[in-house]
Write a protein that holds these residues in place. Structure first.
Motif, mmCIF file in Angstrom:
data_model
loop_
_atom_site.group_PDB
_atom_site.id
_atom_site.type_symbol
_atom_site.label_atom_id
_atom_site.label_comp_id
_atom_site.label_asym_id
_atom_site.label_seq_id
_atom_site.Cartn_x
_atom_site.Cartn_y
_atom_site.Cartn_z
ATOM 1 N N ASN A 103 14.461 45.007 42.213
ATOM 2 C CA ASN A 103 14.383 46.401 42.215
ATOM 3 C C ASN A 103 14.366 47.028 40.775
ATOM 4 O O ASN A 103 14.884 47.961 40.417
ATOM 5 C CB ASN A 103 15.551 47.013 42.971
ATOM 6 C CG ASN A 103 15.592 46.272 44.365
ATOM 7 O OD1 ASN A 103 14.648 46.107 44.962
ATOM 8 N ND2 ASN A 103 16.853 45.618 44.496
ATOM 9 N N LYS A 104 14.040 46.137 39.571
ATOM 10 C CA LYS A 104 13.638 46.744 38.298
ATOM 11 C C LYS A 104 12.215 47.080 38.237
ATOM 12 O O LYS A 104 11.581 46.853 39.193
ATOM 13 C CB LYS A 104 13.926 45.875 37.336
ATOM 14 C CG LYS A 104 15.356 45.346 37.449
ATOM 15 C CD LYS A 104 15.643 44.445 36.109
ATOM 16 C CE LYS A 104 14.921 43.252 35.953
ATOM 17 N NZ LYS A 104 15.258 42.236 36.807
ATOM 18 N N GLU A 105 11.811 47.678 37.149
ATOM 19 C CA GLU A 105 10.416 48.039 37.339
ATOM 20 C C GLU A 105 9.743 46.929 36.334
ATOM 21 O O GLU A 105 8.327 47.349 35.917
ATOM 22 C CB GLU A 105 10.115 49.587 36.751
ATOM 23 C CG GLU A 105 10.897 50.704 37.541
ATOM 24 C CD GLU A 105 9.881 51.699 38.102
ATOM 25 O OE1 GLU A 105 8.970 51.975 37.515
ATOM 26 O OE2 GLU A 105 9.913 51.845 39.463
ATOM 27 N N TYR A 106 10.118 46.006 36.046
ATOM 28 C CA TYR A 106 9.731 44.900 35.221
ATOM 29 C C TYR A 106 10.284 43.658 35.741
ATOM 30 O O TYR A 106 11.363 43.580 36.140
ATOM 31 C CB TYR A 106 9.701 45.212 33.804
ATOM 32 C CG TYR A 106 11.075 45.390 33.163
ATOM 33 C CD1 TYR A 106 11.841 44.137 32.880
ATOM 34 C CD2 TYR A 106 11.794 46.402 33.177
ATOM 35 C CE1 TYR A 106 13.198 44.130 32.663
ATOM 36 C CE2 TYR A 106 13.378 46.484 32.731
ATOM 37 C CZ TYR A 106 13.856 45.137 32.508
ATOM 38 O OH TYR A 106 15.224 45.419 32.139
ATOM 39 N N LEU A 107 9.367 42.391 35.231
ATOM 40 C CA LEU A 107 10.092 41.112 35.558
ATOM 41 C C LEU A 107 10.710 40.519 34.275
ATOM 42 O O LEU A 107 9.947 40.594 33.285
ATOM 43 C CB LEU A 107 8.834 40.255 35.984
ATOM 44 C CG LEU A 107 8.354 40.374 37.170
ATOM 45 C CD1 LEU A 107 6.965 39.563 37.455
ATOM 46 C CD2 LEU A 107 9.181 40.450 38.358
ATOM 47 N N ASP A 108 11.749 39.885 34.150
ATOM 48 C CA ASP A 108 12.129 38.962 33.048
ATOM 49 C C ASP A 108 11.965 37.567 33.188
ATOM 50 O O ASP A 108 11.262 37.141 34.242
ATOM 51 C CB ASP A 108 13.557 39.294 32.603
ATOM 52 C CG ASP A 108 14.721 38.977 33.908
ATOM 53 O OD1 ASP A 108 14.188 37.975 34.686
ATOM 54 O OD2 ASP A 108 15.684 39.666 34.048
ATOM 55 N N ALA A 109 12.175 36.733 32.271
ATOM 56 C CA ALA A 109 11.726 35.400 32.401
ATOM 57 C C ALA A 109 12.361 34.706 33.790
ATOM 58 O O ALA A 109 11.813 33.916 34.344
ATOM 59 C CB ALA A 109 12.123 34.596 31.131
ATOM 60 N N ASN A 110 13.552 35.206 34.107
ATOM 61 C CA ASN A 110 14.354 34.529 34.989
ATOM 62 C C ASN A 110 13.821 35.011 36.401
ATOM 63 O O ASN A 110 13.426 33.864 37.288
ATOM 64 C CB ASN A 110 15.972 34.895 35.083
ATOM 65 C CG ASN A 110 16.560 34.281 35.824
ATOM 66 O OD1 ASN A 110 16.513 33.142 36.012
ATOM 67 N ND2 ASN A 110 17.746 34.702 36.399
ATOM 68 N N ASP A 111 13.365 36.269 36.502
ATOM 69 C CA ASP A 111 12.662 36.804 37.837
ATOM 70 C C ASP A 111 11.164 36.113 38.090
ATOM 71 O O ASP A 111 10.926 35.261 39.016
ATOM 72 C CB ASP A 111 12.177 38.291 37.603
ATOM 73 C CG ASP A 111 13.494 39.030 37.494
ATOM 74 O OD1 ASP A 111 14.483 38.764 38.179
ATOM 75 O OD2 ASP A 111 13.487 40.162 36.746
ATOM 76 N N LEU A 112 10.484 35.885 36.825
ATOM 77 C CA LEU A 112 9.148 35.252 36.872
ATOM 78 C C LEU A 112 9.605 33.616 37.381
ATOM 79 O O LEU A 112 8.820 32.939 38.027
ATOM 80 C CB LEU A 112 8.761 35.134 35.745
ATOM 81 C CG LEU A 112 7.039 34.942 35.459
ATOM 82 C CD1 LEU A 112 6.352 35.438 36.503
ATOM 83 C CD2 LEU A 112 6.482 35.019 33.989
ATOM 84 N N MET A 113 10.713 32.937 36.865
ATOM 85 C CA MET A 113 10.768 31.682 37.165
ATOM 86 C C MET A 113 10.994 31.397 38.766
ATOM 87 O O MET A 113 10.598 30.438 39.319
ATOM 88 C CB MET A 113 12.174 31.296 36.421
ATOM 89 C CG MET A 113 12.115 29.808 36.149
ATOM 90 S SD MET A 113 13.185 29.565 34.675
ATOM 91 C CE MET A 113 14.028 28.042 34.947
ATOM 92 N N LEU A 114 11.896 32.403 39.201
ATOM 93 C CA LEU A 114 12.223 32.319 40.697
ATOM 94 C C LEU A 114 10.962 32.423 41.527
ATOM 95 O O LEU A 114 10.644 31.859 42.394
ATOM 96 C CB LEU A 114 13.385 33.356 41.042
ATOM 97 C CG LEU A 114 14.587 32.748 40.595
ATOM 98 C CD1 LEU A 114 15.599 33.907 40.936
ATOM 99 C CD2 LEU A 114 15.054 31.501 41.294
ATOM 100 N N PHE A 115 10.175 33.494 41.025
ATOM 101 C CA PHE A 115 8.922 33.857 41.819
ATOM 102 C C PHE A 115 7.845 32.525 41.878
ATOM 103 O O PHE A 115 7.140 32.153 42.825
ATOM 104 C CB PHE A 115 8.130 35.121 40.976
ATOM 105 C CG PHE A 115 6.788 35.194 41.472
ATOM 106 C CD1 PHE A 115 6.661 35.907 42.614
ATOM 107 C CD2 PHE A 115 5.757 35.234 40.733
ATOM 108 C CE1 PHE A 115 5.298 36.196 43.172
ATOM 109 C CE2 PHE A 115 4.343 35.405 41.122
ATOM 110 C CZ PHE A 115 4.185 35.823 42.424
ATOM 111 N N LEU A 116 7.834 31.883 40.517
ATOM 112 C CA LEU A 116 6.873 30.733 40.684
ATOM 113 C C LEU A 116 7.345 29.527 41.394
ATOM 114 O O LEU A 116 6.640 28.912 42.114
ATOM 115 C CB LEU A 116 6.688 30.254 39.037
ATOM 116 C CG LEU A 116 5.938 31.325 38.164
ATOM 117 C CD1 LEU A 116 5.928 30.787 36.704
ATOM 118 C CD2 LEU A 116 4.565 31.512 38.636
#
Length: 957
Positions: A248-261
């Motif tokens: 629920n932020k308006e951007y992804l950080d490296a951690n969010d991207l890692m979980l997404f991948l």
């Protein structure tokens, strides 16, 4: 109640409808979602007792509570405090939805549930469209995560990283530094940032903004530029995804991207450095690149990039075993390669060969006739104009033979030359191909053809041969099969003798591994055919055999090559369906490359795999010497685990107008068809609803589920069509083998009718593949989990009628049941955990653990469980008392670990028992005939016993 909202009667209170919402105001930020919720809309409220009520839901102006009306409760009771919300789920993922009798009629993508209170109660709702459901889910998630830190939300959209970046873009282009810019300059600037936008659309957006502010001037301010860009370039479906995965932020950080991948895209070995690298390459703002975050524009670019291609990059390399016999592969083959038009009138054209070889075709056809000046020619015998010199054609073939693939090229010769010119053919081939020509005599000690690996860079000639035992320099042989079939069809006397042609020894000697012979029946072939001999079947004959003797056809093709060519009646050069013959193991199914369309799409799509080398290894159940397979099976294929394919069609981008459509403006009404091709039991198609008048970014948001019984032979074809067409309806398509699909959120690059990739024309989808147990419809699923063992399907072994052998197979019955039970218990335990976590069956365990961990942390961030390893198994122990809901989830988790443990500790023993039975059975393989004869079995009965034996071995395997 469950009517299509677009058909609602006019007398009702008008709420947001399908068509008015997305076009009037696109959602491009959290504040858009919140304004929409404050205005309110009608949602259906679902009760466990199968009742469904229409209620009008609104969000309080102070963002503290959700209210609905009408309600029997007083106003203070018909509300839900945002602070009491635990989680928000999209889809039918609660007990209420699973047990509601009408749940089948509710679209997965319009359902949402709000889980609240200490006991995790659910408020289950259905929106009028997936778009509206997404707005509520995103808005509520945003509020719940922000409720810890009150914010003036309405202002917040202007200090996001995205706005900072847009302002810097504006300032760089605003040369005078006045903070205003000519409309033309602004339009150019937005077009540069997003080349897919139409200029007229950008101008219209500026007009709208100026009109809303009642401005007279056409100069554009910084704020107006930012607003126009946000509204034009935000894809709401990507925005909803970003909000969901960024917590629920308006951007992804490296951690969010890692979980997404890891959890969504199925990428393994993801590191933080990899994620930061993606951010540095795709984030558009300098601030984002420095601080390591990815905003909506960079994220959209990343999702569109080749890194998120739907086609698994592994399969762009050669990944299959290339050392099996040639007869174990499907071979990319062309029919009448010299044609680029239809076969009745089309002239011969050298480009036919160029095109086929560049598309890694590995079997091409040459029809050779006598030409002037003792130079043989290649021509369409229905159209003798513009013949090609044979010499020129093979020079082109020699140049391009291994351009797209280094594996062997088969030349199918149709010889209509005099003996004199045949000798010229041989001279040219020897001179031009040199030692690439494969002429070694086949070894009679071998049983199978050599492998593609062994035949790399070799050219193999297919044709007639003179008998080896006669020392003659020339002789008569029967005409090529295809020619003979055509002349037989044209003659009134159908039984007349086959036409004979003269063949010289030199040309005969060029043929080694692919000697053409006539097919009589399987019994004769199995007894008398040599592995280096091959038959050609007309489409009609191959279809008849495939229907009458599918098992025999597969067995025959384990050892021999079969070529299938299109019917002589296809004078328009239309194509047969190659899948019908691949299902029976036919290797060389000849296609009219010059005729585009669905059949050619299947052929091109199929040979994209294995590095596009023109050879695709058949499934093992169609290659193993002792195995049972019939393409016509109605369900599960023995020895193969079926899979469930989950496809969500989310949206389309930049669809062009159908090519042949009559003039009717630029408007199209697109819809998407998903076709599954494979064995008949897997073939099916489904379609989305039509989106009215939107070609730029139509949102479909529809989910589909397909059971695939033989995944290795399955292909998916996505087709986009126009519902409002006059003349032509085809917009684009993409065909891909199931084995090459990458899971997660993917953009599909659509191809035009003739197969070219269209720039910027894509379909945005979500793909997941699960084992069969996790699939099925919701109610049935929870039911089968409850019933447990009663409803279980065990693959049965068959009685052969040979006592010695049946006694061996009997020993396998118990271990087979044990194995099935262990696997099903494990899968059921996983389904229960997913259900209690509020996740759909296609969710991965990684996603379960993520959801679980967020639940097991109390409001003050203190964990409510501890992880303890017992005998190397991860158990969760509660700390202090827990609410019932959490106890339930922990119990399900415990059961899953317990079932894993049973599986890990006992699988080897059970496996060993099954392997032993299989080995013991195989020892009788050579003896089957004698044993059968001893027991007095013959003819049909003996064949049945042999088939049952193969079935049992396949099941055990």
């Amino acid at each position: 109640i469950l009517q299509d909202p677009s058909n609602q009667k006019c007398g009702r209170k008008k709420t947001v409808s399908f068509s008015s919402m997305p076009s009037e105001k696109k959602i491009s930020s959290a504040s858009d979602c919140i304004s929409f919720m404050q205005a309110g809309c009608e949602l259906k409220k679902v009760r466990p007792n199968s009742r469904i009520y229409n209620r009008f839901f609104t969000l309080d102006p102070d963002l503290q509570a959700l209210r609905w009306e009408p309600s029997k409760k007083d106003l203070e009771k018909a509300k839900l405090d945002i602070s009491a919300i635990k989680e928000i789920r999209l889809g039918k993922n609660t007990e209420t939805f699973r047990n509601n009798g009408l749940a089948d009629q509710i679209s997965e993508d319009c359902a949402l549930s709000i889980i609240h209170g200490e006991n995790y109660e659910s408020l289950d709702l259905v929106a009028n469209s997936a778009d509206v459901a997404n707005i509520w889910v995103s808005g509520l998630r945003y509020l719940v995560s922000r409720s810890k830190q009150p914010l003036d939300l309405m202002e917040s959209s202007h200090n996001t990283p995205r706005f900072a970046w847009l302002k810097s873009v504006f300032e760089a282009a605003d040369v005078d530094g006045n903070g205003i810019m000519l409309e033309d300059t602004s339009v150019e600037l937005i077009k540069k940032l997003n080349p897919t936008l139409k200029e007229s659309k950008i101008r219209l957006k500026f007009k709208e903004i100026q009109k809303s502010k009642e401005k007279l001037t056409t100069r554009v301010t910084k704020e107006e530029f930012c607003e126009a860009f946000s509204e034009l370039c935000t894809r709401p479906e990507v925005y909803f995804l970003l909000v969901q995965i960024s917590k629920n932020k308006e951007y992804l950080d490296a951690n969010d991207l890692m979980l997404f991948l890891e959890a969504e895209q199925g990428v393994t070995h993801v590191t933080e450095e990899m994620c930061l690298d993606i951010i540095r390459r795709y984030e558009l703002s300098q601030e984002g690149r420095l601080k390591g975050f990815l905003a909506i524009d960079g994220f959209t670019q990343y999702l569109l990039s080749s890194e998120c291609d739907i086609f698994d990059p592994e399969h762009k390399k050669i990944v299959q075993d290339m050392t099996q016999p040639l007869s174990h592969y499907y071979i990319n083959a062309s029919h009448n390669t010299y044609l680029i038009e239809d076969q009745l009138r089309g002239p011969a054209d050298i480009n036919g060969y160029v095109r086929a070889l560049k598309m890694s075709c590995r079997s091409i056809e040459l029809d050779i006739c006598d030409g002037p000046d003792n130079e043989p020619i290649i021509c369409n015998r229905n159209n003798m104009t513009s013949p090609l010199a044979f010499r020129n054609v093979i020079e082109v073939i020699n140049k391009l033979a291994f351009f797209a693939s280094e594996y062997p090229l088969i030349l199918c010769l149709g010889n209509h030359c005099s003996v004199q010119q045949q000798k010229v053919v041989v001279q040219h081939m020897k001179r031009i191909f040199g030692n690439r020509l494969y002429t070694e005599a086949p070894l009679s000690s071998e049983v199978y053809l050599p492998s593609p690996e062994k035949l790399k860079m070799k050219i193999i000639v297919k044709g007639k041969k003179l008998p080896c035992d006669q020392d003659i320099s020339e002789g008569e042989v029967t005409d090529e099969d295809e020619e003979a079939e055509i002349s037989r069809r044209l003659s009134t006397d159908f039984s007349r003798e086959q036409k004979l042609i003269w063949l010289c020894r030199e040309l005969s000697d060029l043929v080694s591994l692919c000697k053409s012979v006539q097919y009589k029946d399987f019994e004769t072939s199995m007894k008398a055919q040599n592995y280096w001999e091959m038959c050609s079947f007309s489409e009609a004959e191959a279809s008849r055999i495939a229907n009458e003797y599918p098992e025999d056809f597969v067995n025959y093709n384990k050892k021999f090559l079969s070529r299938v060519y299109p019917s002589a009646m296809r004078i328009d050069s239309s194509n047969l369906n190659p899948q019908d013959f691949w299902n029976c193991g036919c290797q060389i199914v000849a296609m009219n490359y010059q005729t585009p369309g669905p059949m050619m799409d299947l052929h091109t799509g199929w040979f994209l795999q294995n590095g596009g080398c023109g050879y695709v290894l058949r499934p093992s159940v169609m290659r193993d010497e002792v195995s049972y397979f019939s393409a016509n099976t109605k369900g599960i294929v023995p020895g193969v685990s079926p899979q469930v394919l989950h496809v969500k069609i989310i949206s389309g981008q930049n669809f062009p107008k159908p090519k042949g459509a009559c003039a009717k403006g630029d408007v199209i009404d697109p819809y998407v068809c998903i076709e599954i091709h494979g064995i008949p039991a897997d073939c099916t198609e489904q379609r989305t609803k039509t989106v009215q008048q939107n070609s730029d970014n139509p949102i479909f948001d529809e989910s589909f589920e397909f059971q695939i019984n033989l995944p290795e032979l399955a292909m998916i074809r996505f087709v986009v069509l126009d519902d409002d067409y006059i003349g032509d309806e085809f917009i684009g398509q993409y065909t891909i083998p199931l084995e090459c699909l990458q899971p997660g959120y993917r953009h599909i690059p659509l191809r035009s009718f003739v197969g070219d990739i269209m720039e910027h024309v894509t379909l945005f989808v979500h793909i997941a593949i699960t084992n069969r147990s996790g699939g099925g419809k919701a109610q049935k699923r929870s039911l089968s989990v409850r019933i447990g063992k009663k409803a279980r399907e065990y693959t049965m072994l068959r009685n052969t009628g040979l006592k010695t052998i049946d006694d061996i197979f009997k020993l396998a019955v118990h271990p087979l049941r044990e194995a099935t039970d262990m696997r099903e218990n494990m899968q059921n335990a996983m389904v229960s955990v997913k259900e209690l976590c509020g996740l759909p069956p296609m969710a991965s365990l990684k996603q379960c653990i993520l959801t679980l961990s967020s639940r097991l942390v109390s409001s003050d961030n203190a964990p409510s469980v501890t992880l303890c390893m017992k005998d190397a198994f991860p158990y969760l122990e509660p700390l202090g008392t827990m609410p019932d809901v959490q106890k339930k989830v922990l119990a399900a988790y415990d059961l899953m670990i317990q079932e894993s443990r049973i599986l890990i500790e006992t699988a080897d023993i059970t496996h060993e028992k099954i392997v032993q039975c299989q080995k013991a059975g195989m020892e009788f393989h050579e003896e089957l005939h004698n044993l059968g004869t001893k027991e007095g079995l013959k003819g049909r009965k003996l064949n049945k016993a042999i088939e049952s034996f193969a079935w049992n071995i396949t099941v055990l395997k």
